[in-house]
Design an enzyme around this catalytic site. Sequence first.
Site, mmCIF file in Angstrom:
data_model
loop_
_atom_site.group_PDB
_atom_site.id
_atom_site.type_symbol
_atom_site.label_atom_id
_atom_site.label_comp_id
_atom_site.label_asym_id
_atom_site.label_seq_id
_atom_site.Cartn_x
_atom_site.Cartn_y
_atom_site.Cartn_z
ATOM 1 N N LYS A 132 -4.370 29.198 18.850
ATOM 2 C CA LYS A 132 -3.908 28.417 17.705
ATOM 3 C C LYS A 132 -3.066 27.233 18.185
ATOM 4 O O LYS A 132 -2.678 27.162 19.352
ATOM 5 C CB LYS A 132 -3.118 29.316 16.761
ATOM 6 C CG LYS A 132 -1.817 29.844 17.376
ATOM 7 C CD LYS A 132 -0.646 29.025 16.945
ATOM 8 C CE LYS A 132 0.464 28.893 17.947
ATOM 9 N NZ LYS A 132 1.785 28.844 17.378
ATOM 10 N N ARG A 154 3.399 24.719 25.773
ATOM 11 C CA ARG A 154 3.198 24.209 24.415
ATOM 12 C C ARG A 154 2.920 25.386 23.491
ATOM 13 O O ARG A 154 2.429 26.429 23.944
ATOM 14 C CB ARG A 154 2.016 23.226 24.401
ATOM 15 C CG ARG A 154 2.345 21.948 25.146
ATOM 16 C CD ARG A 154 1.126 21.107 25.378
ATOM 17 N NE ARG A 154 0.221 21.761 26.325
ATOM 18 C CZ ARG A 154 -0.716 21.129 27.025
ATOM 19 N NH1 ARG A 154 -0.868 19.839 26.884
ATOM 20 N NH2 ARG A 154 -1.493 21.799 27.854
ATOM 21 N N ASP A 155 3.231 25.161 22.201
ATOM 22 C CA ASP A 155 2.992 26.220 21.209
ATOM 23 C C ASP A 155 1.525 26.161 20.797
ATOM 24 O O ASP A 155 1.179 25.759 19.689
ATOM 25 C CB ASP A 155 3.924 26.001 20.011
ATOM 26 C CG ASP A 155 3.827 27.127 18.984
ATOM 27 O OD1 ASP A 155 3.378 28.234 19.348
ATOM 28 O OD2 ASP A 155 4.198 26.888 17.821
ATOM 29 N N ALA A 156 0.674 26.525 21.755
ATOM 30 C CA ALA A 156 -0.772 26.427 21.543
ATOM 31 C C ALA A 156 -1.432 27.627 22.219
ATOM 32 O O ALA A 156 -2.421 27.494 22.930
ATOM 33 C CB ALA A 156 -1.285 25.119 22.113
#
Length: 305
Positions: free
Chosen positions: A132, A69-71
């Site tokens: 983020k 995931r873009d996390a």
Amino acid sequence: MVHPQPISVDSIQTPGKDRAGALRNLLQSEELSFLMEAHDGVSAVIARGAGFRALWASSLTISSVLGYRDASETSWSNVADIVERMADASGLPILVDGDTGHGNFNNARLFARKLQRIGAAGLCLEDKLFPKTNSLVGHRHPLADEREFCGRLRAVKEAAGDFVLVARTEALIAGQGMDAALSRASAYVDAGADAILVHSRKADADEILEFAGRWREAVPLVIVPTSYYVTPVSAYRQAGIAAVIWANHNLRASIAAMRRVSARLANDESSVGIEPEIATLDELFALFGYDELSAAEERYLPMPP
Ligand code: SPV
Ligand code: MG
């Protein structure tokens, strides 16, 4: 329609050949410029074939192709490995979406130096906290302290010399309002940013156009019209915006195409029906310059007996 171009062996052998200068020129030109998202060698080469002159190495799409995931689940070295393939395969200047810099000033400058060595052209850092979350998902987007973020920018600028440094403010995403977005962006220019990326997740471009209308610094503005895609780009030309990033469209196109083809093969147990819809092998070979390899074989390998 993809127009395959033979790969330049020169670009493979000389990564980093003033790609930062090329990106800087694009951002500073009077014309509106476009950066296309890529997330691996093939998407980078396809974007080049379509005529794009610079790429966006998106954290969303690179995370996705790695199954993350873009996390901040992807490490900076995962990203660097992919960017290196994109740079070598395409020869294009790449602006790398560096998220927060993957930590504090020290992680950010280490990452920037690595990207510079592998042939990227610039780094975009956003004023959020590590870890983020992608700006278009959820509502938890705490901003970094402005002075701390300026320190991150200064550290990258001093470590990575003529690398293009884009500072991205997430103030509008975080609901902090226009004045905060403008004053943060000005502080980032003072800290050495070469361009400002101002991001919005609204369905229309009103806040982006207001930001551009009130922007007084002599530093180019970059935008990412993913959610406000209905606004025609003529509005951005008129507003004096320097560059538009098409941030995820190659990946979203390939997800739709792969879903369709996988489902058809699972269902039909035959590729007859989908052959006309997929790229031919000749197209694939042309994308990566197999002709050049054959010619080199003639030249360098002994003739078979
Ligand atoms: C990305 O492409 O990873 C970006 C743009 O950062 S966005 O997904 O809109 O945050
Ligand atoms: Mg990102």
